[in-house]
Structures are given as structure tokens and as C-alpha cells.
Write a protein that holds these residues in place. Sequence first.
Motif, PDB file in Angstrom:
ATOM      1  N   GLN A 198     -11.933  41.079 -26.791  1.00 56.20           N
ATOM      2  CA  GLN A 198     -11.055  39.919 -26.982  1.00 56.20           C
ATOM      3  C   GLN A 198     -11.544  39.069 -28.156  1.00 56.20           C
ATOM      4  O   GLN A 198     -10.752  38.602 -28.980  1.00 56.20           O
ATOM      5  CB  GLN A 198     -11.002  39.087 -25.689  1.00 56.20           C
ATOM      6  CG  GLN A 198     -10.209  37.786 -25.793  1.00 56.20           C
ATOM      7  CD  GLN A 198      -8.719  37.980 -26.034  1.00 56.20           C
ATOM      8  OE1 GLN A 198      -8.162  39.045 -25.719  1.00 56.20           O
ATOM      9  NE2 GLN A 198      -8.064  36.988 -26.604  1.00 56.20           N
ATOM     10  N   LEU A 199     -12.863  38.886 -28.245  1.00 61.09           N
ATOM     11  CA  LEU A 199     -13.419  38.079 -29.343  1.00 61.09           C
ATOM     12  C   LEU A 199     -13.154  38.747 -30.690  1.00 61.09           C
ATOM     13  O   LEU A 199     -12.785  38.082 -31.662  1.00 61.09           O
ATOM     14  CB  LEU A 199     -14.928  37.865 -29.133  1.00 61.09           C
ATOM     15  CG  LEU A 199     -15.299  36.965 -27.942  1.00 61.09           C
ATOM     16  CD1 LEU A 199     -16.784  37.087 -27.613  1.00 61.09           C
ATOM     17  CD2 LEU A 199     -14.933  35.505 -28.238  1.00 61.09           C
ATOM     18  N   SER A 333     -19.992  33.329 -29.940  1.00 59.94           N
ATOM     19  CA  SER A 333     -19.179  33.580 -28.741  1.00 59.94           C
ATOM     20  C   SER A 333     -19.624  34.861 -28.048  1.00 59.94           C
ATOM     21  O   SER A 333     -19.589  34.974 -26.816  1.00 59.94           O
ATOM     22  CB  SER A 333     -17.699  33.698 -29.104  1.00 59.94           C
ATOM     23  OG  SER A 333     -17.260  32.551 -29.773  1.00 59.94           O
ATOM     24  N   LYS A 334     -20.037  35.826 -28.849  1.00 57.84           N
ATOM     25  CA  LYS A 334     -20.487  37.091 -28.292  1.00 57.84           C
ATOM     26  C   LYS A 334     -21.814  36.899 -27.541  1.00 57.84           C
ATOM     27  O   LYS A 334     -22.017  37.464 -26.468  1.00 57.84           O
ATOM     28  CB  LYS A 334     -20.652  38.077 -29.453  1.00 57.84           C
ATOM     29  CG  LYS A 334     -20.958  39.471 -29.046  1.00 57.84           C
ATOM     30  CD  LYS A 334     -20.861  40.363 -30.267  1.00 57.84           C
ATOM     31  CE  LYS A 334     -21.587  41.652 -30.002  1.00 57.84           C
ATOM     32  NZ  LYS A 334     -20.897  42.823 -30.496  1.00 57.84           N
ATOM     33  N   ILE A 335     -22.670  36.065 -28.093  1.00 64.15           N
ATOM     34  CA  ILE A 335     -23.924  35.745 -27.394  1.00 64.15           C
ATOM     35  C   ILE A 335     -23.592  35.096 -26.046  1.00 64.15           C
ATOM     36  O   ILE A 335     -24.204  35.409 -25.021  1.00 64.15           O
ATOM     37  CB  ILE A 335     -24.806  34.813 -28.276  1.00 64.15           C
ATOM     38  CG1 ILE A 335     -25.341  35.607 -29.475  1.00 64.15           C
ATOM     39  CG2 ILE A 335     -25.937  34.199 -27.459  1.00 64.15           C
ATOM     40  CD1 ILE A 335     -26.041  34.765 -30.543  1.00 64.15           C
ATOM     41  N   VAL A 336     -22.590  34.217 -26.045  1.00 65.21           N
ATOM     42  CA  VAL A 336     -22.176  33.579 -24.789  1.00 65.21           C
ATOM     43  C   VAL A 336     -21.716  34.637 -23.776  1.00 65.21           C
ATOM     44  O   VAL A 336     -22.092  34.599 -22.602  1.00 65.21           O
ATOM     45  CB  VAL A 336     -21.048  32.544 -25.048  1.00 65.21           C
ATOM     46  CG1 VAL A 336     -20.373  32.117 -23.758  1.00 65.21           C
ATOM     47  CG2 VAL A 336     -21.607  31.332 -25.791  1.00 65.21           C
ATOM     48  N   GLY A 420      -2.148  26.659 -34.260  1.00 63.90           N
ATOM     49  CA  GLY A 420      -1.409  27.271 -33.146  1.00 63.90           C
ATOM     50  C   GLY A 420      -1.680  28.762 -33.006  1.00 63.90           C
ATOM     51  O   GLY A 420      -0.841  29.510 -32.525  1.00 63.90           O
ATOM     52  N   VAL A 421      -2.868  29.184 -33.432  1.00 57.71           N
ATOM     53  CA  VAL A 421      -3.256  30.590 -33.230  1.00 57.71           C
ATOM     54  C   VAL A 421      -4.133  30.644 -31.981  1.00 57.71           C
ATOM     55  O   VAL A 421      -5.160  29.968 -31.925  1.00 57.71           O
ATOM     56  CB  VAL A 421      -4.050  31.128 -34.456  1.00 57.71           C
ATOM     57  CG1 VAL A 421      -4.523  32.555 -34.202  1.00 57.71           C
ATOM     58  CG2 VAL A 421      -3.202  31.059 -35.714  1.00 57.71           C
ATOM     59  N   PRO A 422      -3.734  31.399 -30.956  1.00 57.87           N
ATOM     60  CA  PRO A 422      -4.514  31.365 -29.716  1.00 57.87           C
ATOM     61  C   PRO A 422      -5.892  31.994 -29.896  1.00 57.87           C
ATOM     62  O   PRO A 422      -6.010  33.102 -30.404  1.00 57.87           O
ATOM     63  CB  PRO A 422      -3.667  32.192 -28.744  1.00 57.87           C
ATOM     64  CG  PRO A 422      -2.816  33.065 -29.610  1.00 57.87           C
ATOM     65  CD  PRO A 422      -2.589  32.321 -30.884  1.00 57.87           C
ATOM     66  N   ALA A 423      -6.920  31.255 -29.481  1.00 57.86           N
ATOM     67  CA  ALA A 423      -8.285  31.788 -29.558  1.00 57.86           C
ATOM     68  C   ALA A 423      -8.999  31.418 -28.255  1.00 57.86           C
ATOM     69  O   ALA A 423     -10.020  30.727 -28.258  1.00 57.86           O
ATOM     70  CB  ALA A 423      -9.010  31.226 -30.767  1.00 57.86           C
ATOM     71  N   PRO A 424      -8.451  31.869 -27.112  1.00 63.78           N
ATOM     72  CA  PRO A 424      -8.976  31.388 -25.830  1.00 63.78           C
ATOM     73  C   PRO A 424     -10.438  31.734 -25.577  1.00 63.78           C
ATOM     74  O   PRO A 424     -11.170  30.922 -25.020  1.00 63.78           O
ATOM     75  CB  PRO A 424      -8.065  32.071 -24.798  1.00 63.78           C
ATOM     76  CG  PRO A 424      -7.467  33.246 -25.502  1.00 63.78           C
ATOM     77  CD  PRO A 424      -7.343  32.820 -26.924  1.00 63.78           C
ATOM     78  N   ALA A 425     -10.878  32.900 -26.009  1.00 65.83           N
ATOM     79  CA  ALA A 425     -12.264  33.275 -25.718  1.00 65.83           C
ATOM     80  C   ALA A 425     -13.226  32.516 -26.633  1.00 65.83           C
ATOM     81  O   ALA A 425     -14.295  32.086 -26.195  1.00 65.83           O
ATOM     82  CB  ALA A 425     -12.452  34.784 -25.846  1.00 65.83           C
ATOM     83  N   PHE A 426     -12.838  32.326 -27.891  1.00 61.70           N
ATOM     84  CA  PHE A 426     -13.672  31.501 -28.791  1.00 61.70           C
ATOM     85  C   PHE A 426     -13.791  30.085 -28.215  1.00 61.70           C
ATOM     86  O   PHE A 426     -14.873  29.524 -28.151  1.00 61.70           O
ATOM     87  CB  PHE A 426     -13.020  31.392 -30.183  1.00 61.70           C
ATOM     88  CG  PHE A 426     -13.388  32.489 -31.146  1.00 61.70           C
ATOM     89  CD1 PHE A 426     -13.717  33.755 -30.702  1.00 61.70           C
ATOM     90  CD2 PHE A 426     -13.400  32.256 -32.509  1.00 61.70           C
ATOM     91  CE1 PHE A 426     -14.047  34.770 -31.595  1.00 61.70           C
ATOM     92  CE2 PHE A 426     -13.735  33.257 -33.420  1.00 61.70           C
ATOM     93  CZ  PHE A 426     -14.053  34.519 -32.961  1.00 61.70           C
ATOM     94  N   ALA A 427     -12.634  29.529 -27.827  1.00 61.50           N
ATOM     95  CA  ALA A 427     -12.612  28.132 -27.388  1.00 61.50           C
ATOM     96  C   ALA A 427     -13.373  27.948 -26.078  1.00 61.50           C
ATOM     97  O   ALA A 427     -14.143  26.999 -25.915  1.00 61.50           O
ATOM     98  CB  ALA A 427     -11.166  27.663 -27.250  1.00 61.50           C
TER      99      ALA A 427
END
Length: 480
Positions: A198-199, A333-336, A420-427
Motif C-alpha cells: 500500500q505504501l 512509513s515502512k519502518i512504522v 486530494g490524493v489519498p495517502a491513508p497509510a502514509f498519513a
Amino acid sequence: MAAQATAQIGVTGLAVMGRNLARNLARNGFTVAVHNRSPERTRSLVAEHGDEGTFVPTESLTDFVAALERPRAVIVMVKAGAPTDAVIDELVPLLDEGDIVVDCGNAHFADTRRREEALRGHGLHFVGTGVSGGEEGALRGPSIMPGGSADSYRKLGPIFEKIAAQVDGTPCCRHIGPDGAGHFVKMVHNGIEYADMQLIAEAYDLLRAGLSASPAELAEIFREWNGGELESFLIEITTDVLAHTDAATGRPFVDVVLDQAEQKGTGRWTVQSALDLGIPITGIAEATFARSLSGHAGQRAAARRAFADAGDTWQVDDRETFVEDVRRALLASKIVAYAQGFDQIRAGSREYDWDIDLGGTATIWRGGCIIRARFLDRIREAYDAEPELPTLLVAPWFAERVSAGVPAWRRVVADAARAGVPAPAFASSLAWFDGLRAERLPAALIQGLRDNFGAHTYRRVDRDGSFHTRWAGDRTEVAG
Ligand code: 6PG
């Protein structure tokens, strides 16, 4: 006539994964009994690959079992759920005390615990084993995560360690822990796989929107990233997929694929288990929900019609800085995602008494599996140095990368929200990070509200004990 007991191991269920595992075993010098419900598959395996090693083809389960040396080791490679139970039920009466049944499918760890207990009652070992690496991995060297008894590993270990991927001379296989530990760890592996993909997908989407670049141009960015800290199998195949052109239309392949992601269920299981264990695996959860959102075609069409212009147009001025920002945000984000996954493994290990070695788990994910990545060496080092590490995030190598990436991470998430670009996993990964590092959280207000409407009590910062305020009365505080 019953076959002679010459095989060191057997595989029943010869669809592609079972077939490739059997071939891998034979190629590594093991004599492998093979069986499939419909015998054509057994015959075709031996006809096509019989020269790769020693197979003992059998057409009934009785002959299959009779072909195995004792203690017998039987790998069951059939669909998870009822088909697995059906094969086990057929096998059990044919086996003797001390024999081993290995389930290499993606079973739910709770099913594995149930089956292990049931077979233990018959004096048999049941070994739920996670196998990662897809079809190619099964054939050329997967990452193998066996659970079950230490006793069973004495027989299986030397075999599995030989057929597993090898990194720096170390096999990507180790005994994870008793009963369902192997399948639990494989489940979390898949959860991380969901988050990682997803990331990567969000990074691609942001780059595409921000740079107005073609998939082929983006493939080059990922190829470059794969030469650095982000080096991993998934980044490597992202390059491959983005650079691919659809033969039928001449368009980029990624543009002709329906944008609705499927799932077989392991991501969902990971999130369900995390909720039970109380571990906030927010990146994995967002990744799982993002897949289900993508599948709601009707809702998406309705929302598209209603909110066509909800985002700003996006003008990236400094392309190089933007690409580097996205790279840093992806790494953080990947480390998370890994930090959350390892938290879940630790919690599962405590809950079910598995005593899982976290550094050891990172070691066997360095090769063979879908989430193999350069930085798994760093995870191994981090947990080896400090097994009780509160979170991977604070291990020096990871803390440095995250700290260095924070400004970029914030810019990327803010830009995505504005455009308005969805980035739910980053956020959500950034929010998890900010939640962990916050001096005070608004959980204090939640406690106040719970006490106000339901007298659920709260604890204070300055005194031990629990308390209740008489909200509807004189507002005095009493012990709760
Ligand atoms: C692996 C993969 C494998 C499978 C996934 C796909 O480690 O080899 O994880 O197990 O490809 O289960 O899962 P979804 O269909 O849920 O994406």
C-alpha cells in the motif's frame, strides 16, 4: 502393493505450491513421496520433473503413508479451512505415534492451535508452517516459519533449512515456537506485506500526480530507490510492473488493470488479531481497508460524481526535492509498518506463551519471502542488541532515518491532503508516530467524557487510585 518406506518426507496436495515444494525437496537430495487426490497431477509431476531427484509417486493415501520412513513427515499443501481438516482426518488413522503432519498453507493460527491440540491427543505432532515466497520461492528457496513442537523440529529442521533461501550462509528458516506460532508469524508477515504494498502504491500515486510522469518514468525512480535503503523485493517488482506495456493496447500495463485490489484474508486476520491483542497496527489496518475501499465500485462512482473538484490542483516546483521527500516518507512509513508488525508478534508471543525470538524472525525474512528487504538486517541487529526494545522506532538506525525523514514526511502528507490524493497509510503512519511521541494525548479528555456519561472512572496524574467526579451533583471527586 504397498510402497517401501524409503521417503524422508511426503507432500500431499500437488497444486502449484505443493508441486514446487516437492520439487525443491527432491532437488535438494531428499526422497519425496508425492500424492494428490486426483492422480493425474502426481503422474504429470513425475513425468515432467522426475529427473530432478527421487520422487515416490503414490495414488492412495495408504500407499503414500506406507512410503514414508518413520517418524513420518507429511506435508499437507491443500486449501486452508475445511479441505485441510478433511485431509488431516483421513491421515490421522494411518499414522503412528511420533509422526508429524505439516500444514504449509496459509492457515489461521487459531485453527493451527486447535489442530495441534487434537493431534497431540493422538500422539502426533502437528506443525503449522508459514511458507513465503510464492511459487518461485517454493521451488528455489522460500522463507519457512515452522511452529509446533521442538521435537518435530529435530526431524524437520535439517530438511527445511536445506530447502529454504540462504542469506550469508544462514538459512531463512528457524523454529518459531510451539503450536500456532509459525502461522501467526506468517500472518503478520502478510500484514506487513499489505502495508508495504500500500505504501509503495501511495508513493507511486503521489509521484504520478505530483510529477505528471508516466509509469515508465516512475519505474526509473523506483529502480534508483532499489539501489539504496529501500532495497527490497517489492520495490524491485514495482519497477517491473510499472515498466510493463500492455501488449493488447500498447498502454502502460498499470493503466489497463482494474483498480480494485483483492485479498485472500491474511491481512484481515492480522488486523482482527491486533484488535484482540490491543496492538495499534495502523499502517497494516489502513492498507487492508484501502483494499476494501477500492472494491466498493458503486460508492466510488457516486462519490466521484458528487465531489469532482474536492482537491487543489498540484504544482510541484522542485521535482528533485519532491521525489526525495516521497522516498523519505516511504522509508519512515515502512519502518512504522515493521515496528507495528513486530509489536504484534511480541504481543502474540506473550499472549500464547510462544517465546518468539524477534531478531530470529527478522533473520529468516531476509531472503525468500515477499517482504525481504535490505533493512531486515538492521531489524535483526536491533532486536539482538536489545530484545526488550520498546519499539523498533527507537533503535538507533531506525530512529535516525525517521528523524531525518520527519519534515519530508509531513510535507508529503500535507501536500497529499491539499491535492486530494489519498495517502491513508502514509498519513496514519505519521499519526501513529506523532501519537507515540506526544507529551500529552487527548485520551485524558476521553477519560473525562467516559466518567461524565457513564461513571467509568479515571486515574489522576498526581495520585494513585481511580476516581469519579459527581458530574450531575455537586461535582466533588470521590474514589472510584
Ligand atoms: C507469500 C504471500 C502469499 C500470498 C498472499 C497473497 O508470503 O508468499 O504472502 O502467502 O501471495 O497470501 O495474499 P492476498 O491474496 O491476501 O493479497
